[in-house]
Every structure is written in structure tokens, then in C-alpha cells.
Design a protein around this motif. Structure first.
Motif, PDB file in Angstrom:
ATOM      1  N   VAL A 226      32.474  33.017  38.135  1.00 38.03           N
ATOM      2  CA  VAL A 226      33.290  33.342  37.117  1.00 38.03           C
ATOM      3  C   VAL A 226      32.671  33.570  35.556  1.00 38.03           C
ATOM      4  N   VAL A 227      31.897  32.529  35.215  1.00 37.62           N
ATOM      5  CA  VAL A 227      31.110  32.519  34.005  1.00 37.62           C
ATOM      6  C   VAL A 227      30.149  33.692  33.788  1.00 37.62           C
ATOM      7  N   LEU A 228      29.492  33.843  34.799  1.00 35.38           N
ATOM      8  CA  LEU A 228      28.378  34.923  34.948  1.00 35.38           C
ATOM      9  C   LEU A 228      28.974  36.358  34.851  1.00 35.38           C
ATOM     10  N   SER A 229      29.732  36.442  35.817  1.00 33.35           N
ATOM     11  CA  SER A 229      30.592  37.865  35.889  1.00 33.35           C
ATOM     12  C   SER A 229      31.125  38.210  34.601  1.00 33.35           C
ATOM     13  N   MET A 230      31.969  37.371  34.199  1.00 34.21           N
ATOM     14  CA  MET A 230      32.802  37.614  32.677  1.00 34.21           C
ATOM     15  C   MET A 230      31.704  37.808  31.587  1.00 34.21           C
ATOM     16  N   SER A 231      30.775  36.939  31.642  1.00 33.42           N
ATOM     17  CA  SER A 231      30.010  37.135  30.426  1.00 33.42           C
ATOM     18  C   SER A 231      29.087  38.418  30.712  1.00 33.42           C
ATOM     19  N   GLY A 232      28.756  38.604  31.732  1.00 40.23           N
ATOM     20  CA  GLY A 232      27.869  39.933  31.826  1.00 40.23           C
ATOM     21  C   GLY A 232      28.905  41.198  31.505  1.00 40.23           C
ATOM     22  N   PHE A 233      30.180  40.998  32.096  1.00 38.38           N
ATOM     23  CA  PHE A 233      31.260  42.120  31.823  1.00 38.38           C
ATOM     24  C   PHE A 233      31.333  42.421  30.292  1.00 38.38           C
ATOM     25  N   TYR A 323      47.336  39.697  36.373  1.00 32.92           N
ATOM     26  CA  TYR A 323      47.218  40.583  37.745  1.00 32.92           C
ATOM     27  C   TYR A 323      48.000  40.207  38.817  1.00 32.92           C
ATOM     28  N   ALA A 324      48.142  38.869  39.055  1.00 33.50           N
ATOM     29  CA  ALA A 324      48.908  38.283  40.178  1.00 33.50           C
ATOM     30  C   ALA A 324      50.318  38.736  39.946  1.00 33.50           C
ATOM     31  N   MET A 325      50.736  38.411  38.594  1.00 36.16           N
ATOM     32  CA  MET A 325      52.098  38.598  38.215  1.00 36.16           C
ATOM     33  C   MET A 325      52.535  40.260  38.585  1.00 36.16           C
ATOM     34  N   ILE A 326      51.604  41.165  38.128  1.00 34.74           N
ATOM     35  CA  ILE A 326      51.922  42.631  38.267  1.00 34.74           C
ATOM     36  C   ILE A 326      51.833  42.843  39.685  1.00 34.74           C
ATOM     37  N   ARG A 327      50.884  42.213  40.490  1.00 29.69           N
ATOM     38  CA  ARG A 327      51.154  42.534  42.094  1.00 29.69           C
ATOM     39  C   ARG A 327      52.015  41.738  42.840  1.00 29.69           C
ATOM     40  N   GLU A 330      51.953  35.070  44.130  1.00 31.92           N
ATOM     41  CA  GLU A 330      52.355  34.102  43.430  1.00 31.92           C
ATOM     42  C   GLU A 330      50.863  33.085  42.915  1.00 31.92           C
ATOM     43  N   ASP A 331      49.921  33.424  43.661  1.00 33.34           N
ATOM     44  CA  ASP A 331      48.715  32.607  43.317  1.00 33.34           C
ATOM     45  C   ASP A 331      47.637  33.523  42.557  1.00 33.34           C
ATOM     46  N   VAL A 332      47.132  32.959  41.717  1.00 32.85           N
ATOM     47  CA  VAL A 332      45.885  33.515  40.800  1.00 32.85           C
ATOM     48  C   VAL A 332      44.586  33.355  41.961  1.00 32.85           C
ATOM     49  N   VAL A 333      44.096  34.450  42.270  1.00 36.35           N
ATOM     50  CA  VAL A 333      42.749  34.291  43.351  1.00 36.35           C
ATOM     51  C   VAL A 333      41.444  34.929  42.677  1.00 36.35           C
ATOM     52  N   LEU A 334      40.701  34.101  42.412  1.00 37.72           N
ATOM     53  CA  LEU A 334      39.225  34.690  42.136  1.00 37.72           C
ATOM     54  C   LEU A 334      38.271  34.281  42.906  1.00 37.72           C
ATOM     55  N   PHE A 335      37.560  35.253  43.409  1.00 37.69           N
ATOM     56  CA  PHE A 335      36.281  35.377  44.338  1.00 37.69           C
ATOM     57  C   PHE A 335      36.639  34.535  45.713  1.00 37.69           C
ATOM     58  N   ARG A 336      37.927  34.815  46.061  1.00 37.60           N
ATOM     59  CA  ARG A 336      38.671  34.291  47.277  1.00 37.60           C
ATOM     60  C   ARG A 336      38.966  32.826  47.183  1.00 37.60           C
ATOM     61  N   HIS A 337      39.223  32.468  45.921  1.00 37.15           N
ATOM     62  CA  HIS A 337      39.588  31.032  46.030  1.00 37.15           C
ATOM     63  C   HIS A 337      40.783  30.957  44.961  1.00 37.15           C
ATOM     64  N   ARG A 338      41.650  30.119  45.315  1.00 37.60           N
ATOM     65  CA  ARG A 338      43.002  30.085  44.597  1.00 37.60           C
ATOM     66  C   ARG A 338      42.897  29.080  43.447  1.00 37.60           C
ATOM     67  N   LEU A 339      43.269  29.337  42.318  1.00 34.23           N
ATOM     68  CA  LEU A 339      43.254  28.359  41.202  1.00 34.23           C
ATOM     69  C   LEU A 339      44.503  27.524  41.131  1.00 34.23           C
ATOM     70  N   ALA A 340      44.316  26.233  40.856  1.00 39.71           N
ATOM     71  CA  ALA A 340      45.459  25.487  41.061  1.00 39.71           C
ATOM     72  C   ALA A 340      46.409  25.821  39.714  1.00 39.71           C
ATOM     73  N   GLN A 341      47.765  25.622  39.801  1.00 38.67           N
ATOM     74  CA  GLN A 341      48.810  26.206  38.806  1.00 38.67           C
ATOM     75  C   GLN A 341      48.527  25.222  37.700  1.00 38.67           C
ATOM     76  N   GLU A 342      47.722  24.057  37.737  1.00 43.17           N
ATOM     77  CA  GLU A 342      47.517  23.404  36.379  1.00 43.17           C
ATOM     78  C   GLU A 342      46.490  24.067  35.434  1.00 43.17           C
ATOM     79  N   ARG A 343      45.449  24.611  36.237  1.00 42.76           N
ATOM     80  CA  ARG A 343      44.305  25.151  35.596  1.00 42.76           C
ATOM     81  C   ARG A 343      44.882  26.592  34.852  1.00 42.76           C
ATOM     82  N   VAL A 344      45.777  27.052  35.364  1.00 47.07           N
ATOM     83  CA  VAL A 344      46.558  28.356  34.827  1.00 47.07           C
ATOM     84  C   VAL A 344      47.440  27.883  33.366  1.00 47.07           C
ATOM     85  N   TYR A 345      48.135  26.921  33.555  1.00 44.01           N
ATOM     86  CA  TYR A 345      48.882  26.400  32.468  1.00 44.01           C
ATOM     87  C   TYR A 345      47.940  25.855  31.330  1.00 44.01           C
TER      88      TYR A 345
END
Length: 442
Positions: A226-233, A323-327, A330-345
Motif C-alpha cells: 500500500v505504501v509503495l503503490s500510493m507513494s509512487g502514484f 470505492y467499496a461503498m460506491i460498488r 461491505e468490505d474494503v479490499v486492498l491487494f486481495r486482503h480485507r481491511l478490518a472495520q476498526e482500521r477504516v474507523y
């Protein structure tokens, strides 16, 4: 002493405040000034804060106002503030062969923004090793380049100072007359070395450790991806936007050859990642570019790094949630991994708290300072993101303005959540849950 038994966040706040106080006392001494006259305490406090919080905003010119002693004090504050005072304390404990207690490990966990204390001492060793190796390499390359412009002794000193400052994302320079690296706008070596120092310092030590182990493990953690891809972008997208906006601006890029235009666009894109170095005059940028840089500064660097801002991972989590809400997922998925709801909060909380702080500080300064709104917003965001870029407002601040910016730098370095945990009451155990209710959103 009660504070010795305080929570890790509270000890972190006390530790940083203590270092700033000691630094301000040293910088106000006559020996720290180039003229031999004591520096006004508010300016010494401002400089100590900007160095310890690795920001880079200065009310007096570092290169001409402070003596060599004063500059070395600033350099030490940058190093301690960038790596964290607990990291430095742990380093001394290693030398003294003293055992690291559980309390100290918990403080290190908080300081390095880790989820557990597992492997925290090994990470500290790597932090120090990486920092010294990268800074030494940067200092050598800078010294070689500066040899063409100054004496060998001065070139080595300038190389060390700027390598430490840029790697720790402080952006404080000793070039003189607040000109930063504008004299080197077309110099490939200075620009590339500076950008590499800023980027490596802003990625975070966990990511650097992951990259070091990649040859053996052949994989990266989700955090590193996540860090490398977002930093590069952000760097690439930022460079393109700045290049397009400033290409025909006669005050910035128009007089430059194409190669220098591209180089300066990348430098101005990398620097808002909390570094505070500029090769173009920020005051002459178009307003669209200035506001875009405000956005980049607010996002900032990555967790566990020497930089500030809400962090790239927080921004990615928010984008993922939208993106998850628009689609309709229920889950926020990054690189085929689901983020815990606590992380989103947590990402949402950090962003809203940070946005509120920037808004409140901007409104206060809009009352106390007689300057353009965008100039004030730029300064406040730069302070909160511990960036250090300025459109020239820092030296013109009133006493109230300086105090507000000092507070913003302090909060930005520690993070609003850490400060909230430190100042807030200890959370009690929740014994019940309320009935679910519904409200209309959007």
C-alpha cells in the motif's frame, strides 16, 4: 514521580516536549547566535520545535542567524526528532548493555506506530542502521558536489547537515537567505540525491526493512504494498499536475529548459511528502498549484517514517472505503486482503481530527494575520504535515501566529490520535451496547 508511570502516548508527549524545551534553552544562548547576541525566546522555541518535529518552518534564517554551535544543536534535534527520542534512548541502552523493559517496548511500539511489540527491538536496530547508512551515503554525494562551490571542510559540513535534514524530512537548510535549493534547480545530482533521501525517509522503516528482506522472502507485506503503490502514484501524479500547471508560468518553469522543468516538477511533487525543500519560488506558483501542494502536504508521508500528515495508508483506506461503498460492497479490499472495520474507523477519525485542526488554526490565523487566505492555509497545513514549505509567511507571523504554528507542528509530529490518547481519560470497559438506530445519509 507520577509521569514515569504514565501511559506510552503520554510519555511520548512529555518526552518530545522536554526535548523541545532543552533545545530552546540551548538555542537562546549567545554562543548559538552568529552575532553573539541571545536569540529571542519565541524564535528559539520555534526553531527547537521545527527541528524536533522535523518540520522546516523557520522564523530566522538558519544559515546566517545561528553559529556553528547553534546549527549543530539544530542538527541533533532533527536526528532525535526524526528517529524518535525512544529510538535514540534504546540505542544508548544497547551501548550500555542494559535490558529494555516492557514499558520501554510499549513506548517504542507507540513511537514507531507498530501494532505489537513483537520484534520491536530488532526493528529499532534496523532503524538506526538504515538511517546512518542512508545519511552517510547522502552526505558523501552532497560533499562531492559541494566541493565545486566551497572549501572541502565546508562541503563536508554542508553535506552532513543537509543529508540528515533531508532524510529526516526536516527540510531545514543552511544555504542562507531562506533560498533553500533554488540555486540548484537544474542540478541533477543535488535534485536526485535530495529526492531519494526524502523518499526513503518518508516510506517508513517497516517498508525499508521489508524491501531489504524481499530477496530472501520474495514477498512484501500488505502495508508495504500500500505504501509503495500510493507513494509512487502521488509522486508521479503530483509531478504531472505541477508540470502542466507551471509549464508556462514565467515566474517558475517557463524560463527553464525541458529537462529542468521535469526535474523541478518531480522535486516539487516529492517535497510536500513532508520534506520542505523547494527549487522553485513557491510564492510565484499559480494558485491552483499552491492549493494542490496543500492537498499533498495534508496526505503526507507513511506511518513509522520521519514524515507527518495523515499518512498514505490512511488516505488509501479512505479511497478504498469510498470505492467499496460506491460498488455496494461491505468490505474494503486492498491487494486481495480485507481491511478490518476498526482500521477504516481509525483512518476516518485521523482524517476528520486533522481536518478540524487545520480548519480551526486557519480561522484563528486569518484573524491574527493580515495575509491572503491561501497563504495562511498553506502555512498551517505545512506546519501540521511537518512539511516546512512556506510562501513567505513564517517570518511575518505575529506572536500569536508563532504560538499557533508551534502547536500545529507539535500535534502534527505526534499525531492527533496519540495526543488524544495522552490527554484523554483512560477508557473504561464497555458493559453494554445500545440498540441499533437508523439515520438517512447522503
Amino acid at each position: 514521580m507520577k509521569w514515569l508511570y504514565a501511559s506510552p502516548p503520554r510519555l511520548l508527549v512529555i518526552g518530545f516536549a522536554l526535548i523541545i524545551f532543552i533545545g530552546s534553552q540551548l538555542l537562546r544562548l549567545p554562543v548559538a547566535s552568529a552575532t553573539g547576541q541571545p536569540t529571542p525566546y519565541i524564535d528559539a522555541l520555534f526553531t527547537a520545535t521545527t527541528a524536533t518535529c522535523v518540520t522546516g518552518l523557520v522564523t530566522v534564517d538558519t544559515g546566517t542567524h545561528y553559529s556553528t554551535f547553534g546549527q549543530i544543536v539544530i542538527l541533533l534535534l532533527i536526528q532525535i526528532g526524526g528517529l524518535g527520542f525512544m529510538t535514540m534512548a534504546t540505542l544508548f541502552a544497547f551501548f550500555l548493555k542494559r535490558r529494555i523493559s516492557l514499558k520501554e517496548r510499549l513506548i517504542l511500539q507507540e513511537a514507531l506506530n507498530q501494532s505489537s511489540i513483537e520484534g520491536i527491538i530488532r526493528l529499532v536496530r534496523r532503524v538506526v542502521l538504515y538511517a546512518l547508512a542512508i545519511e552517510a551515503t547522502g552526505a558523501l554525494l552532497f560533499a562531492i558536489r559541494f566541493l565545486f562551490d566551497m572549501s572541502p571542510g565546508r562541503a563536508v559540513y554542508y553535506g552532513i547537515f543537509h543529508a540528515v535534514s533531508f532524510f529526516n524530512n526536516a527540510g531545514i537548510d543552511i544555504m542562507g537567505n531562506f533560498r533553500s535549493l533554488t540555486d540548484y534547480v537544474g542540478d541533477p545530482l543535488v535534485n536526485i540525491v535530495t529526492m531519494l533521501l526524502i523518499i526513503t525517509g518518508g516510506l517508513g522503516f517497516v517498508v525499508l526493512s521489508d524491501l531489504t528482506d524481499f530477496r530472501r522472502n520474495k514477498k512484501l507485506s500488505l502495508h508495504s504494498k500500500v505504501v509503495l503503490s500510493m507513494s509512487g502514484f502521488l509522486i508521479l501524479f503530483g509531478a504531472v499536475v505541477i508540470f502542466v500547471f507551471e509549464y508556462s508560468n514565467p515566474g517558475t518553469m517557463k524560463p527553464l529548459p525541458l529537462g529542468e522543468k521535469i526535474l523541478s516538477a518531480f522535486m516539487q511533487s516529492v517535497s510536500p511528502r513532508t520534506a520542505g525543500v523547494n527549487t522553485l519560488d513557491l510564492a510565484t506558483l499559480r494558485q491552483a498549484t499552491q492549493f494542490f501542494i496543500v492537498v499533498l502536504m495534508f496526505i503526507g508521508a507513511s506511518p513509522g517514517s520521519t514524515g507527518g500528515g495523515i499518512k498514505t495508508t490512511t488516505f488509501t483506506a479512505l479511497i478504498g472505503a469510498v470505492y467499496a461503498m460506491i460498488r455496494g460492497k461491505e468490505d474494503v479490499v486492498l491487494f486481495r486482503h480485507r481491511l478490518a472495520q476498526e482500521r477504516v474507523y481509525k483512518a476516518l477519525t485521523v482524517t476528520l481530527l486533522s481536518l478540524t485542526l487545520v480548519m480551526v488554526a486557519t480561522m484563528i490565523l486569518s484573524t491574527t494575520e493580515d495575509h491572503h487566505f491561501l497563504k495562511i492555509l498553506f502555512e498551517v497545513t505545512s506546519a501540521f504535515g511537518t512539511v516546512g514549505l512556506t510562501m513567505g509567511l513564517t517570518t511575518q507571523l505575529t506572536l500569536t501566529g508563532k504560538i499557533i504554528i508551534i502547536l500545529m507542528m507539535f500535534i502534527g509530529r505526534l499525531g492527533p490520535l496519540t495526543l488524544g490518547y495522552a490527554l484523554g481519560p483512560k477508557p473504561g470497559r464497555v458493559l453494554y451496547r445500545h440498540a441499533e438506530g437508523k439515520i438517512i445519509i447522503g
